[in-house]
Design an enzyme around this catalytic site. Structure first.
Site, PDB file in Angstrom:
ATOM      1  N   HIS A 120       0.837  -1.208   0.000  1.00 50.14           N
ATOM      2  CA  HIS A 120       0.000   0.000   0.000  1.00 50.14           C
ATOM      3  C   HIS A 120       0.866   1.249   0.000  1.00 50.14           C
ATOM      4  CE1 HIS A 120       1.163  -0.584   4.180  1.00 50.14           C
ATOM      5  NE2 HIS A 120       1.138   0.745   4.253  1.00 50.14           N
TER       6      HIS A 120
ATOM      7  N   HIS B  32       5.138   6.660  -1.334  1.00 51.86           N
ATOM      8  CA  HIS B  32       5.865   5.429  -1.664  1.00 51.86           C
ATOM      9  C   HIS B  32       5.071   4.199  -1.255  1.00 51.86           C
ATOM     10  CE1 HIS B  32       6.535   5.980   2.608  1.00 51.86           C
ATOM     11  NE2 HIS B  32       6.611   4.652   2.645  1.00 51.86           N
TER      12      HIS B  32
HETATM   13  P1  2AM Z   1       4.995   2.939   5.239  1.00 57.13           P
HETATM   14  O1  2AM Z   1       3.870   3.773   4.777  1.00 57.13           O
HETATM   15  O2  2AM Z   1       6.302   3.501   4.911  1.00 57.13           O
HETATM   16  O3  2AM Z   1       4.914   1.523   4.784  1.00 57.13           O
HETATM   17  C1  2AM Z   1       1.515   1.090   9.450  1.00 57.13           C
HETATM   18  O4  2AM Z   1       2.578   1.161  10.312  1.00 57.13           O
HETATM   19  C2  2AM Z   1       1.775   1.862   8.185  1.00 57.13           C
HETATM   20  O5  2AM Z   1       1.869   3.257   8.453  1.00 57.13           O
HETATM   21  C3  2AM Z   1       3.053   1.474   7.496  1.00 57.13           C
HETATM   22  O6  2AM Z   1       2.740   1.291   6.155  1.00 57.13           O
HETATM   23  C4  2AM Z   1       4.012   2.598   7.773  1.00 57.13           C
HETATM   24  O7  2AM Z   1       4.996   2.926   6.852  1.00 57.13           O
HETATM   25  C5  2AM Z   1       3.113   3.758   8.064  1.00 57.13           C
HETATM   26  N1  2AM Z   1       3.670   4.552   9.166  1.00 57.13           N
HETATM   27  C6  2AM Z   1       4.026   4.114  10.383  1.00 57.13           C
HETATM   28  N2  2AM Z   1       4.422   5.125  11.172  1.00 57.13           N
HETATM   29  C7  2AM Z   1       4.336   6.243  10.421  1.00 57.13           C
HETATM   30  C8  2AM Z   1       4.604   7.616  10.650  1.00 57.13           C
HETATM   31  N3  2AM Z   1       5.051   8.044  11.826  1.00 57.13           N
HETATM   32  N4  2AM Z   1       4.414   8.479   9.647  1.00 57.13           N
HETATM   33  C9  2AM Z   1       3.972   8.057   8.451  1.00 57.13           C
HETATM   34  N5  2AM Z   1       3.688   6.767   8.173  1.00 57.13           N
HETATM   35  C10 2AM Z   1       3.859   5.874   9.134  1.00 57.13           C
END
Ligand code: 2AM
Length: 223
Positions: free
Chosen positions: A69, A155
């Site tokens: 995702h 991304h």
């Molecule tokens: P990602 O988007 O880079 O994959 C659940 O943890 C999702 O939320 C993951 O897909 C993760 O990274 C994203 N995520 C986790 N912590 C975050 C943060 N502080 N800021 C933005 N995205 C975050």
């Protein structure tokens, strides 16, 4: 009686349809397979292994996330700043369960993460929260991040090395884009998929010759 507030999800984002997920995983795994056999990559192998001679199997090195995702807003069940405001936006409510096509324009590989850069359309940008690019960015990197176009952090995390949190993908992507802007590109290698560039400290960027598109559904996610 007062109605209970609807609960906020862990995050919102575009989720790849299952068949698309398979297609993207295959294509990107093929790239990893090729990357770890390149001489240019082997020269910098110690940045992945900590040792000069050891080989690395990148397919094993990165662990796959459960569902591919592109996160728009990390809400942390309401604990994240602006979570409620985001969930209440008309554009968010209207977009839920709707289909959308994402365009992947580059791949990144670092000792921490494997990811796909997503080029957001103007319509998709309406779902990109204000200030999302800067969240959690180290103060030293902030000025360069602020100079990048809005949405640069968008991304899909394709894999993380052991003990690394997926949030790292966006941060590594921003760092790579900032280095590129400063003209810090090192070795370049032409590959079938596009041009591969080395950006110091084990960072690799593959600019795709042709974008890879993927059908998605916009939705919220709770564990
Ligand atoms: P990602 O988007 O880079 O994959 C659940 O943890 C999702 O939320 C993951 O897909 C993760 O990274 C994203 N995520 C986790 N912590 C975050 C943060 N502080 N800021 C933005 N995205 C975050």
């Amino acid at each position: 009686t007062k109605q209970k507030e609807p609960e906020l999800p862990l995050f919102f984002g575009w989720f790849l349809l299952p068949e698309e997920e398979e297609r993207i995983k295959c294509a990107t795994m093929d790239f990893l397979k090729t990357l770890d056999t390149l001489e240019a990559f082997k020269e910098h192998i110690s940045e992945f292994t900590g040792e000069t001679e050891k080989e690395v199997d990148l397919e094993q090195y990165f662990q796959n996330p459960l569902r591919l995702h592109c996160t728009t807003k990390f809400c942390d069940y309401g604990k994240a700043e602006g979570a409620k405001e985001y969930a209440e936006l008309e554009v968010v409510k209207d977009s839920l369960t709707k289909s959308d096509e994402l365009s992947v324009t580059a791949l990144i590989v670092t000792p921490r993460v494997f990811g796909a850069r997503v080029a957001l359309t103007e319509t998709q940008m309406k779902l990109w929260p204000e200030g999302a690019d800067k969240e959690g960015v180290a103060p030293a990197l902030l000025p360069s991040v602020e100079a990048l176009p809005v949405g640069s952090r968008a991304h899909v995390t394709l894999g993380c090395s052991a003990g690394v949190d997926p949030v790292q993908t966006g941060l590594d992507l921003l760092e790579i884009l900032a280095l590129q802007k400063e003209g810090k590109e090192g070795t370049q290698v032409e590959m079938d998929l596009g041009t591969l560039t080395y950006l110091t400290e084990g960072r690799w960027f593959l600019a795709l010759r042709e974008p890879i598109t993927a059908d998605t559904t916009f939705s919220s996610f709770s564990d």
